[in-house]
Design an enzyme around this catalytic site. Structure first.
Site, short mmCIF file in Angstrom:
data_model
loop_
_atom_site.label_atom_id
_atom_site.label_comp_id
_atom_site.label_asym_id
_atom_site.label_seq_id
_atom_site.Cartn_x
_atom_site.Cartn_y
_atom_site.Cartn_z
N CYS A 2 0.85 -1.19 0.00
CA CYS A 2 0.00 0.00 0.00
C CYS A 2 0.89 1.24 0.00
O CYS A 2 2.10 1.13 0.15
CB CYS A 2 -0.90 0.01 1.22
N ARG A 27 0.39 2.19 -8.57
CA ARG A 27 0.26 0.79 -8.19
C ARG A 27 -1.20 0.30 -8.30
O ARG A 27 -1.44 -0.89 -8.15
CB ARG A 27 0.71 0.59 -6.75
N TRP A 70 -4.38 -1.15 -0.99
CA TRP A 70 -4.64 -2.20 -1.97
C TRP A 70 -5.03 -3.39 -1.12
O TRP A 70 -4.18 -4.03 -0.51
CB TRP A 70 -3.38 -2.48 -2.78
N ASN A 95 1.30 -0.30 6.27
CA ASN A 95 1.45 -1.34 5.23
C ASN A 95 1.95 -2.59 5.91
O ASN A 95 2.85 -2.51 6.74
CB ASN A 95 2.49 -0.93 4.19
N GLY A 96 1.43 -3.73 5.51
CA GLY A 96 1.90 -4.98 6.11
C GLY A 96 0.78 -5.69 6.84
O GLY A 96 -0.39 -5.36 6.69
N GLU A 478 6.13 -22.14 -19.45
CA GLU A 478 6.17 -20.75 -18.97
C GLU A 478 7.38 -19.99 -19.54
O GLU A 478 7.27 -18.83 -19.91
CB GLU A 478 6.18 -20.75 -17.43
N LYS A 482 6.87 -16.54 -21.73
CA LYS A 482 7.49 -15.29 -21.27
C LYS A 482 8.34 -14.68 -22.38
O LYS A 482 8.30 -13.49 -22.63
CB LYS A 482 8.32 -15.61 -20.04
N GLU A 485 6.03 -13.38 -25.34
CA GLU A 485 5.16 -12.21 -25.14
C GLU A 485 5.92 -10.91 -25.02
O GLU A 485 5.39 -9.85 -25.34
CB GLU A 485 4.22 -12.41 -23.94
N HIS A 501 8.98 -36.69 -30.79
CA HIS A 501 7.73 -36.90 -31.54
C HIS A 501 7.42 -35.71 -32.45
O HIS A 501 6.27 -35.53 -32.85
CB HIS A 501 6.58 -37.16 -30.57
N LYS A 600 -3.13 -6.24 -19.45
CA LYS A 600 -2.84 -6.87 -18.16
C LYS A 600 -4.00 -7.75 -17.71
O LYS A 600 -3.81 -8.80 -17.13
CB LYS A 600 -2.55 -5.79 -17.11
C1 F6R Z 1 1.56 -13.99 -19.07
C2 F6R Z 1 0.34 -13.42 -18.53
C3 F6R Z 1 -0.96 -14.01 -18.92
C4 F6R Z 1 -1.85 -14.16 -17.68
C5 F6R Z 1 -3.27 -14.61 -18.10
C6 F6R Z 1 -4.17 -14.84 -16.91
O1 F6R Z 1 2.69 -13.32 -18.57
O2 F6R Z 1 0.38 -12.46 -17.80
O3 F6R Z 1 -0.81 -15.22 -19.57
O4 F6R Z 1 -1.28 -15.08 -16.82
O5 F6R Z 1 -3.84 -13.63 -18.91
O6 F6R Z 1 -4.36 -13.68 -16.17
P1 F6R Z 1 -4.96 -13.72 -14.72
O7 F6R Z 1 -3.98 -14.44 -13.85
O8 F6R Z 1 -5.13 -12.29 -14.33
O9 F6R Z 1 -6.26 -14.47 -14.80
#
Ligand code: F6R
Length: 605
Positions: A2, A27, A70, A95-96, A478, A482, A485, A501, A600
């Site tokens: 926060c 944030r 938050w 915060n905490g 993963e 990463k 993207e 395969h 996001k």
């Molecule tokens: C990859 C990424 C996405 C999310 C996915 C699910 O770095 O950020 O693949 O993991 O869109 O998002 P949430 O977790 O918010 O449901």
């Protein structure tokens, strides 16, 4: 997590504090509040805009404290927003998490204190007021109270009777003092301070500071005086928000050890080999009867689910399926009351995951969530769940949220496992290793420069393969997502056993592979896969455990990580892959935090 901002000086505190909160707003907060001894408190759900609207035109005071919350414990409501007080004398922004707040609250209630909120922070305000009765001294009372609380805090405290004085304290949650000319500041990060002064002092854990407009004194909680000269901080406001890192993504990766601690905090009972998950208490009986779990999630969260499947089946003995949420809702899953549908979602707003949960509900399943954003739609609509407590994730690419999802899944495995056949011995072993993870992860992060070099070396590659087996198969997936993207190059994640395969046909001297090969139950098989890649001249980076001499003879490059339990190894192993993707994209000069075409929170199908 926060945001805290406090001021004492000669200027009008109201506006100054609001402006400071705006610079902390990056944030993404859900409630806000302000207090000055002259004009009192104003609190509201929403962020600074909402607070500004609610404040009277004439809001006076030359000192005050302000907060952006938050939510982690309790909904983002006015009553839960900070500042908190007991009788209106002492005001606290925090915060905490105060872990022993229930215990302290019980004692205070017996002494006649009544509480307005469910917040742990309110308990601290009452506790200082209680000590004020005897001590008759703001500093002494606060020092006593801070010595009594357990958990984490970054706090700013103000006493109505001494408006010029502010007290700050730190234990596990950052606090920085701003040292101005006849004015001083307290904040959770330097961003609201830098506009006023570049002179700052960072508090260390176990320290308390007393500020007036003309002075600042720092003490240890053991009362010794601390002498620390202010440092000049030459950060731009944006750098300050990123904690001095170039990108949020790197900052968030570096938060990993703290994130594990926050997800675990108050939830492990190591001596009993058990986990205590408050969010699941209401459905404990139903959980004991569950015969099957279906995990639904998207993207990175889906990969967390795949690791969860391995853990839950091996250690809790429950059949688990993991489904892409976007597929689950369009087929006709067979569910009943003895099925739990578990959503994993950082944002708690992902449309497909939400609809999968609704589908589960319609068919009578118990719905659960592992969610980071408190009060989000998935958190509200599931029957019960576990919050990650990872703090807001700003970078589009999910990093610290995954670390916390895996940690939360381990807690769930212990919880459900101990309800079933898991022995106390196994529970204790997992708990012990879980507690050791933050240190091991910090050691990995301290070697980030080596991964940066590696990313530079391979940054000309147009394709990348990531392979792993068993617990590290999802981590290979993963690693690939990463890299794709944020660097926009072609990357594929594969179970190493599947290589022969199909994908091995792509391998030549221009097609590198990142092979996850910790010393676990499938290590020998991974070595054979690496040999097969080398036989086709494919360059190989191996991720291996410290002390593994064999792997260096096979692979072109090796990233070493500390050893842990096989089931926990994804939590450590994913981080070098996150760093690799980060440095790779940075080397290409790309907008790491805001990759093209991505959002996001994916609230559309
Ligand atoms: C990859 C990424 C996405 C999310 C996915 C699910 O770095 O950020 O693949 O993991 O869109 O998002 P949430 O977790 O918010 O449901």
């Amino acid at each position: 997590m926060c945001g805290i901002f406090a001021y004492t000086g000669a200027k009008e505190a109201g506006n100054l504090l609001l402006e400071g909160l705006v610079s902390l707003e990056y944030r993404g907060y859900d409630s806000a509040g302000i207090y000055t001894p002259e004009s009192g408190v104003v609190k509201t759900p929403g962020a600074v805009g909402a607070l500004r609207k609610k404040m009277p035109k004439k809001y006076e005071g030359k000192s005050g404290i302000a907060h952006l919350r938050w939510a982690t414990h309790g909904e983002p409501t006015e009553v839960n927003a900070h500042p908190h007080t007991g009788s209106g004398e002492i005001w606290v922004v925090h915060n905490g998490i105060i872990e022993n707040f229930k215990e302290l609250k019980g004692v205070l209630e017996k002494k006649g204190h009544t509480f307005a909120s469910k917040s742990d922070t309110e308990v601290l305000a009452h506790l200082i007021e209680e000590h004020m009765k005897k001590e008759k001294n703001f500093e002494k009372a606060t020092l006593k109270a801070l010595n009594q609380v357990r958990g984490t805090y970054g706090v700013a405290v103000q006493y109505k009777g001494e408006p010029e004085k502010l007290i700050a304290g730190r234990m596990g949650s950052p606090i920085v003092l701003g040292i101005g000319k006849n004015e001083n500041f307290i904040a959770s990060d330097p961003s609201p301070i830098l506009k006023h002064t570049k002179k700052v002092v960072f508090l260390n854990d176990g320290e308390m500071a007393v500020l007036t407009p003309k002075s600042h004194t720092i003490y240890k909680l053991t009362k010794e005086l601390v002498k620390r000269a202010p440092e000049e901080l030459d950060w731009s406001p944006e750098e300050a928000q990123k904690g001095g890192y170039e990108h949020f993504m790197l900052k968030e990766i570096m938060e990993g050890p703290e994130v594990i601690e926050n997800t675990l905090r108050g939830r492990l009972i190591p001596e009993k080999g058990m986990a205590k998950l408050g969010g699941l208490e209401s459905v404990t009986k139903e959980l004991a009867k569950i015969e099957r779990i279906i995990i639904v999630a998207c993207g990175t969260a889906y990969y967390a689910g795949l690791v969860g499947e391995y853990m839950l089946e091996e250690f809790a003995g429950i059949p688990v399926e993991v489904e892409l949420a976007s597929e689950f809702r369009y087929r006709h899953p067979v569910l009943n009351q003895r099925t739990a549908v578990l959503a994993i979602s950082q944002s708690g707003e992902t449309a497909d995951t939400l609809e999968a949960i609704r589908e589960g509900k319609r068919k009578g399943a118990l719905t659960l969530g592992i969610v980071n954003a408190v009060g989000s739609t998935i958190a509200r609509e599931t029957d019960a769940g576990v919050y990650n407590h990872a703090g807001p994730e700003m970078s589009v690419a999910s990093t610290k949220a995954l670390v916390s999802q895996l940690t939360a899944l381990t807690l769930l495995t212990i919880f459900l496992g101990r309800q079933r056949g898991m022995s106390a011995k196994t529970g204790k072993e997992i708990a012990k290793e879980l507690k050791a993870l933050p240190k091991k992860l910090a050691a990995i992060l301290s070697g980030k420069e080596a991964i940066e070099k590696l990313a530079k070396k391979y940054s000309g590659a147009r394709d990348f393969l990531f392979i792993g087996r068993k617990y590290n198969f999802p981590i290979a997936l993963e690693g690939a997502i990463k890299l794709k993207e944020i660097s926009y190059i072609h990357a594929e994640g594969y179970g190493a056993g599947e290589m022969k395969h199909g994908p091995i046909a792509m391998i030549d001297e221009n097609f590198p592979t990142f092979a996850l090969a910790p010393k676990d139950s499938v290590y020998d098989k991974m070595l054979s896969n690496i040999e097969q890649l080398k036989a086709r001249k494919g360059p190989v980076i191996a991720l291996a455990n410290e002390g593994d001499k064999e792997i260096g003879k096979l692979a072109d490059d090796v990233v070493y990580v500390p050893k842990t339990l096989e089931m926990l190894s994804p939590i450590l192993n994913v981080v070098p892959l996150q760093l690799f993707a980060y440095y790779f994209a940075r080397e290409k000069g790309l907008d790491v935090d805001r990759p093209r075409n991505l959002a996001k929170s994916v609230t559309v199908e």
